[in-house]
Design a protein around this motif. Structure first.
Motif, PDB file in Angstrom:
ATOM      1  N   THR A  77       0.846  -1.186   0.000  1.00 55.62           N
ATOM      2  CA  THR A  77       0.000   0.000   0.000  1.00 55.62           C
ATOM      3  C   THR A  77       0.884   1.240   0.000  1.00 55.62           C
ATOM      4  N   GLY A  78       0.477   2.259  -0.788  1.00 56.97           N
ATOM      5  CA  GLY A  78       1.251   3.493  -0.887  1.00 56.97           C
ATOM      6  C   GLY A  78       1.126   4.349   0.362  1.00 56.97           C
ATOM      7  N   ASP A  79       1.959   5.435   0.424  1.00 56.67           N
ATOM      8  CA  ASP A  79       1.954   6.302   1.599  1.00 56.67           C
ATOM      9  C   ASP A  79       1.056   7.511   1.409  1.00 56.67           C
ATOM     10  N   GLY A  80       0.200   7.516   0.380  1.00 60.03           N
ATOM     11  CA  GLY A  80      -0.750   8.600   0.179  1.00 60.03           C
ATOM     12  C   GLY A  80      -0.243   9.659  -0.784  1.00 60.03           C
ATOM     13  N   THR A  81       0.978   9.575  -1.278  1.00 59.12           N
ATOM     14  CA  THR A  81       1.507  10.556  -2.211  1.00 59.12           C
ATOM     15  C   THR A  81       1.126  10.131  -3.620  1.00 59.12           C
ATOM     16  N   THR A  82       0.644  11.053  -4.427  1.00 59.44           N
ATOM     17  CA  THR A  82       0.271  10.753  -5.804  1.00 59.44           C
ATOM     18  C   THR A  82       1.301  11.373  -6.725  1.00 59.44           C
TER      19      THR A  82
END
Length: 95
Positions: A77-82
């Motif tokens: 899962t990503g850290d919320g950065t796009t």
């Protein structure tokens, strides 16, 4: 009588053996040909005809279907950065 018959047989054998002499025949040796000097070179031959075009081969058989690949693991899962990737601008045409 036995002695006379025996002596006659021995004399007949010796007489026949003396007559059977093989005849010796001398065969002359075959003459060996010795090559002479080489003659002048002949003219060059003409060009041969062009060969025919071969036939086209037949199409090969269709290959087999490959096996399905191994399924990869699920990503983290990503850290919320796009991150947005912008394609470069097309170069303006030169006149």
């Amino acid at each position: 009588m036995n002695k006379t018959l025996l002596i006659s047989a021995v004399l007949a054998t010796l007489a026949l053996a003396a007559c059977d002499q093989p005849t010796v025949v001398n065969v002359p040796a075959t003459p060996v040909a010795v090559p002479g000097p080489a003659g002048p070179q002949g003219e060059t031959g003409s060009q041969g005809a062009t060969g025919y075009q071969g036939e086209t081969g037949s199409q090969g058989a269709t290959g087999y279907q490959g096996n399905e690949g191994v399924q990869g693991e699920t990503g983290k899962t990503g850290d919320g950065t796009t991150v947005i990737v912008v394609p470069p601008e097309a170069a303006a045409p030169t006149n």
